[in-house]
Motif scaffolding. Structure first.
Motif, PDB file in Angstrom:
ATOM      1  N   ASP A 255       0.789  -1.262   0.083  1.00 18.38           N
ATOM      2  CA  ASP A 255       0.015  -0.159  -0.141  1.00 18.38           C
ATOM      3  C   ASP A 255       0.796   1.299   0.112  1.00 18.38           C
ATOM      4  O   ASP A 255       0.535   2.214  -0.776  1.00 18.38           O
ATOM      5  CB  ASP A 255      -0.911  -0.084   1.210  1.00 18.38           C
ATOM      6  CG  ASP A 255      -2.043  -1.163   1.144  1.00 18.38           C
ATOM      7  OD1 ASP A 255      -2.103  -1.648  -0.078  1.00 18.38           O
ATOM      8  OD2 ASP A 255      -2.841  -1.139   2.260  1.00 18.38           O
ATOM      9  N   GLU A 256       1.914   1.398   0.731  1.00 23.01           N
ATOM     10  CA  GLU A 256       2.484   2.617   1.022  1.00 23.01           C
ATOM     11  C   GLU A 256       3.469   3.046  -0.246  1.00 23.01           C
ATOM     12  O   GLU A 256       3.363   4.088  -0.635  1.00 23.01           O
ATOM     13  CB  GLU A 256       3.785   2.528   2.104  1.00 23.01           C
ATOM     14  CG  GLU A 256       4.843   1.450   1.931  1.00 23.01           C
ATOM     15  CD  GLU A 256       4.327  -0.021   2.511  1.00 23.01           C
ATOM     16  OE1 GLU A 256       5.348  -0.669   2.805  1.00 23.01           O
ATOM     17  OE2 GLU A 256       3.046  -0.113   2.627  1.00 23.01           O
ATOM     18  N   ALA A 281      -1.808  -2.650  -7.073  1.00 24.51           N
ATOM     19  CA  ALA A 281      -1.897  -2.654  -5.583  1.00 24.51           C
ATOM     20  C   ALA A 281      -1.694  -4.029  -5.209  1.00 24.51           C
ATOM     21  O   ALA A 281      -2.762  -4.816  -5.663  1.00 24.51           O
ATOM     22  CB  ALA A 281      -2.801  -1.710  -5.256  1.00 24.51           C
ATOM     23  N   SER A 325       2.725  -9.403  -2.298  1.00 33.15           N
ATOM     24  CA  SER A 325       3.343  -8.327  -2.680  1.00 33.15           C
ATOM     25  C   SER A 325       4.726  -8.439  -2.970  1.00 33.15           C
ATOM     26  O   SER A 325       5.392  -9.162  -2.367  1.00 33.15           O
ATOM     27  CB  SER A 325       3.072  -7.113  -1.709  1.00 33.15           C
ATOM     28  OG  SER A 325       3.936  -7.254  -0.430  1.00 33.15           O
TER      29      SER A 325
END
Length: 328
Positions: A255-256, A281, A325
């Motif tokens: 996310d960041e 994302a 991720s």
């Protein structure tokens, strides 16, 4: 007195509709009809089909229009019927008959020799009845005015070609053509050149696109099928924008980092160099845009807007969340 037309309330729609374009409609007419049925704000297509051609026409809506140009370069597959002995002004059934001639005996050996001649890289002279421009004016405009202009030959690639001798219902000699080719190939011109190589004129009486890039006719919907659906079904018929990036290397950001990328920031990471990257994302998994990686740096190319991302997220099923991720 005519009743007033009902104004369609447009809405943001994001995705790709694989349409089986009907006969006699231009690509833009088919696009506008689908756009109206979906009440979409923004729409485009990935390359035109002639009005007399049918078949695979990917239509892009909303965020997907940002990547539609990628498929202009995609290989295409077609099926066509080439009527021998009759030439027309356009190379297809739309034009006027310009010449007639006898069709010589066509043996399997002759047909195979002609097939081999048109495999691989070939040169084509673009037809006058085409959208190519000369001095800012489309060639078909010159053709309609009875003016023929000089056109430079263009190199295209025929990846696969099948020719089968047949007859029409009127017992006229014809060739059934199946071809897979590179972008920019004119099938009308290919048909005319094949007929000439066989020793007679000819023109296309049927043309159907059966595939473009990874998309095939089996995946397509007709306008009639789309009309028969309710609005929820029409939206579910759309493929997500990332189907246009199927050949890209996928990268998923936490996310960041996703927020920074979406703002246009370059990110450093342990990614190998790649010319085409699709960036997502992590939670929920949603497309952010396209990029490339050079010397460990993820460089944005085409980005969705934050509003577009939020609109896509609102329509994602719950199962879309999750997935590992790849952090920088």
């Amino acid at each position: 007195m005519n009743a007033p037309r009902t104004r369609v309330q447009r809405r943001p729609v994001h995705g790709v509709l694989l349409l089986d374009k009907p006969l006699a409609l231009s690509s833009n007419q088919a696009l506008q009809k689908a756009k109206w049925l979906l009440r979409a704000e923004k729409a485009g297509h990935t390359g035109t089909l002639d009005p007399l051609a049918t078949g695979v026409l990917p239509l892009c809506f909303g965020a997907a229009t940002k990547f539609s140009a990628l498929h202009l370069d995609a290989d295409k597959s077609y099926e066509a019927t080439l009527l021998l002995g009759v030439s027309t002004t356009t190379g297809d059934a739309e034009g006027e008959v310009s010449a007639r001639c006898d069709v010589p005996p066509i043996t399997p050996a002759l047909l195979e020799a002609v097939r081999q001649r048109f495999l691989g890289r070939i040169r084509q002279v673009p037809p006058m009845h085409s959208a190519l421009k000369k001095d800012g004016k489309a060639l078909y405009e010159y053709a309609r005015a009875g003016v023929e202009v000089e056109r430079a030959p263009r190199e295209v690639t025929i990846h696969a070609l099948n020719l089968a001798l047949t007859q029409t219902q009127q017992a006229q000699a014809a060739i059934e053509i199946k071809v897979k080719c590179s972008k920019g190939t004119y099938i009308r011109t290919l048909g005319e050149d094949i007929a000439r190589a066989l020793g007679c004129g000819g023109h296309l009486t049927r043309l159907r696109r059966t595939a473009t890039g990874p998309f095939s006719e089996a995946q397509c919907l007709t306008l009639a099928q789309l009309e028969a659906m309710d609005e929820a079904q029409r939206l579910r018929a759309l493929l997500p924008p990332e189907v246009l990036l199927a050949a890209h290397v996928p990268v998923t950001l936490a996310d960041e980092h996703a927020g920074r990328f979406l703002c246009g920031a370059r990110l450093r990471g342990r990614w190998p160099d790649a010319a085409q990257v699709a960036v997502f994302a992590e939670r929920p998994r949603v497309l952010l845009g396209s990029a490339h990686v050079q010397a460990g740096e993820l460089v944005p190319d085409r980005l969705l807007s934050p509003i577009e991302v939020q609109q896509i997220l609102q329509n994602l099923p719950p199962a879309s969340a999750g997935g590992p991720s790849e952090t920088p």
